[in-house]
Motif scaffolding. Structure first.
Motif, PDB file in Angstrom:
ATOM      1  N   ASP A 181      -7.003   7.198   8.290  1.00 61.08           N
ATOM      2  CA  ASP A 181      -8.056   7.506   7.327  1.00 61.08           C
ATOM      3  C   ASP A 181      -7.442   8.035   6.033  1.00 61.08           C
ATOM      4  OD1 ASP A 181     -10.435   8.105   6.062  1.00 61.08           O
ATOM      5  OD2 ASP A 181     -10.851   9.889   7.241  1.00 61.08           O
ATOM      6  N   ILE A 182      -6.477   8.942   6.170  1.00 67.33           N
ATOM      7  CA  ILE A 182      -5.830   9.521   4.984  1.00 67.33           C
ATOM      8  C   ILE A 182      -5.058   8.449   4.219  1.00 67.33           C
ATOM      9  CG2 ILE A 182      -4.059  11.162   4.217  1.00 67.33           C
ATOM     10  CD1 ILE A 182      -4.959  12.972   6.539  1.00 67.33           C
ATOM     11  N   LEU A 183      -4.364   7.578   4.944  1.00 59.88           N
ATOM     12  CA  LEU A 183      -3.642   6.483   4.280  1.00 59.88           C
ATOM     13  C   LEU A 183      -4.605   5.538   3.571  1.00 59.88           C
ATOM     14  CD1 LEU A 183      -0.757   5.343   6.660  1.00 59.88           C
ATOM     15  CD2 LEU A 183      -0.570   6.389   4.398  1.00 59.88           C
ATOM     16  N   ASP A 184      -5.704   5.232   4.242  1.00 65.00           N
ATOM     17  CA  ASP A 184      -6.695   4.322   3.648  1.00 65.00           C
ATOM     18  C   ASP A 184      -7.298   4.896   2.369  1.00 65.00           C
ATOM     19  OD1 ASP A 184      -6.290   2.526   5.675  1.00 65.00           O
ATOM     20  OD2 ASP A 184      -8.065   3.108   6.834  1.00 65.00           O
ATOM     21  N   GLN A 185      -7.353   6.220   2.275  1.00 62.91           N
ATOM     22  CA  GLN A 185      -7.872   6.856   1.068  1.00 62.91           C
ATOM     23  C   GLN A 185      -6.936   6.663  -0.125  1.00 62.91           C
ATOM     24  OE1 GLN A 185      -8.616  11.033   1.736  1.00 62.91           O
ATOM     25  NE2 GLN A 185      -9.378  10.658   3.805  1.00 62.91           N
ATOM     26  N   HIS A 186      -5.621   6.620   0.161  1.00 66.54           N
ATOM     27  CA  HIS A 186      -4.641   6.645  -0.922  1.00 66.54           C
ATOM     28  C   HIS A 186      -4.002   5.297  -1.247  1.00 66.54           C
ATOM     29  CE1 HIS A 186      -4.982  10.866   0.310  1.00 66.54           C
ATOM     30  NE2 HIS A 186      -4.633  11.148  -0.927  1.00 66.54           N
ATOM     31  N   ALA A 187      -4.035   4.370  -0.296  1.00 64.74           N
ATOM     32  CA  ALA A 187      -3.413   3.067  -0.535  1.00 64.74           C
ATOM     33  C   ALA A 187      -3.976   2.354  -1.769  1.00 64.74           C
ATOM     34  CB  ALA A 187      -3.555   2.187   0.711  1.00 64.74           C
ATOM     35  N   PRO A 188      -5.313   2.320  -1.966  1.00 61.39           N
ATOM     36  CA  PRO A 188      -5.836   1.636  -3.159  1.00 61.39           C
ATOM     37  C   PRO A 188      -5.374   2.284  -4.465  1.00 61.39           C
ATOM     38  CG  PRO A 188      -7.574   1.952  -1.533  1.00 61.39           C
ATOM     39  CD  PRO A 188      -6.404   2.783  -1.089  1.00 61.39           C
ATOM     40  N   ILE A 189      -5.216   3.602  -4.459  1.00 64.01           N
ATOM     41  CA  ILE A 189      -4.732   4.277  -5.666  1.00 64.01           C
ATOM     42  C   ILE A 189      -3.313   3.838  -5.963  1.00 64.01           C
ATOM     43  CG2 ILE A 189      -4.262   6.494  -6.772  1.00 64.01           C
ATOM     44  CD1 ILE A 189      -6.280   7.761  -4.860  1.00 64.01           C
TER      45      ILE A 189
END
Length: 235
Positions: A181-189
């Protein structure tokens, strides 16, 4: 052979060490939000004079991590719904500007700074250590700010940096469903920053703050509805 200039190791003052110890103690979650902080006990635990401790607490109050209430003393700051709204919207604004600047820069060192921070976040998520993930999460956002080389932007962000750190720890511990979940939050950025698309990078930075801010607000509303009214803890 060329001579290398060796810089002396910088040593923190006693006040600086005290500030660091107090900050890490609070951000570790050892003292829950709302906990009363007694100067005598803390000074004895750290091994410093009360005047030195008080200086550290005053600095933490400036950072928004503790509050001093007349006739009641020091308490660990509690994130209210208003705090969360203000923090996510302020972060969203500052980080959107930063993302735009980093995405459009041609400076490879700026992109490398962000890449290194993102890799550290990925490794932290792979470890499954919540504390490590939260610290790496915070460092990633700071890296984006630092990569702008925008002195005024960095100065303004530093004013709320420790509150952002507390915010991130609270969100990751209470709202995030796990490392992915945390990775998914930051990957698009990260991907938008590396793509060189300033508009998309700014959008993703804002979207991250808005969506995660709302998740935290929703969680807080649920907690408020379920929690009984009781007194503050004392440490």
């Amino acid at each position: 052979m060329s001579k290398m200039l060796i810089q002396p190791v910088a040593q923190q003052s006693l006040e600086g060490q005290t500030l660091h110890t107090l900050r890490e103690y609070i951000l570790s979650g050892a003292a829950a939000p709302g906990t009363r902080l007694t100067e005598v006990a803390l000074a004895e635990s750290i091994g410093v004079a009360r005047a030195t401790l008080r200086t550290g607490l005053t600095r933490l109050a400036d950072e928004g991590l503790v509050v001093k209430t007349p006739y009641s003393g020091w308490h660990v700051a509690e994130l209210t719904s208003d705090d969360v709204r203000e923090l996510w919207s302020l972060r969203g604004g500052l980080e959107s500007v930063a993302a735009r600047l980093v995405a459009e820069t041609n400076d490879p060192s700026a992109k490398q700074l962000v890449t290194d921070a993102y890799k550290e976040l990925v490794e932290a998520c792979e470890s499954g250590d919540v504390d490590r993930m939260s610290e790496s999460d915070f460092k990633f956002h700071v890296a984006v700010i630092e990569a702008t080389a925008h002195s005024r932007l960095k100065r303004h962000y530093s004013l709320v940096a420790q509150q952002v750190r507390l915010y991130i720890r609270t969100s990751n511990a209470s709202v995030a469903t796990g490392p992915q979940d945390i990775l998914d939050q930051h990957a698009p950025i990260y991907e938008s920053l590396m793509s060189g698309n300033p508009t998309e990078a700014a959008h993703q930075a804002w979207l991250h703050n808005a969506s995660e801010g709302q998740r935290l607000l929703d969680w807080m509303a649920t907690q408020d509805a379920q929690a009984p009214t009781d007194g503050r803890k004392v440490t």
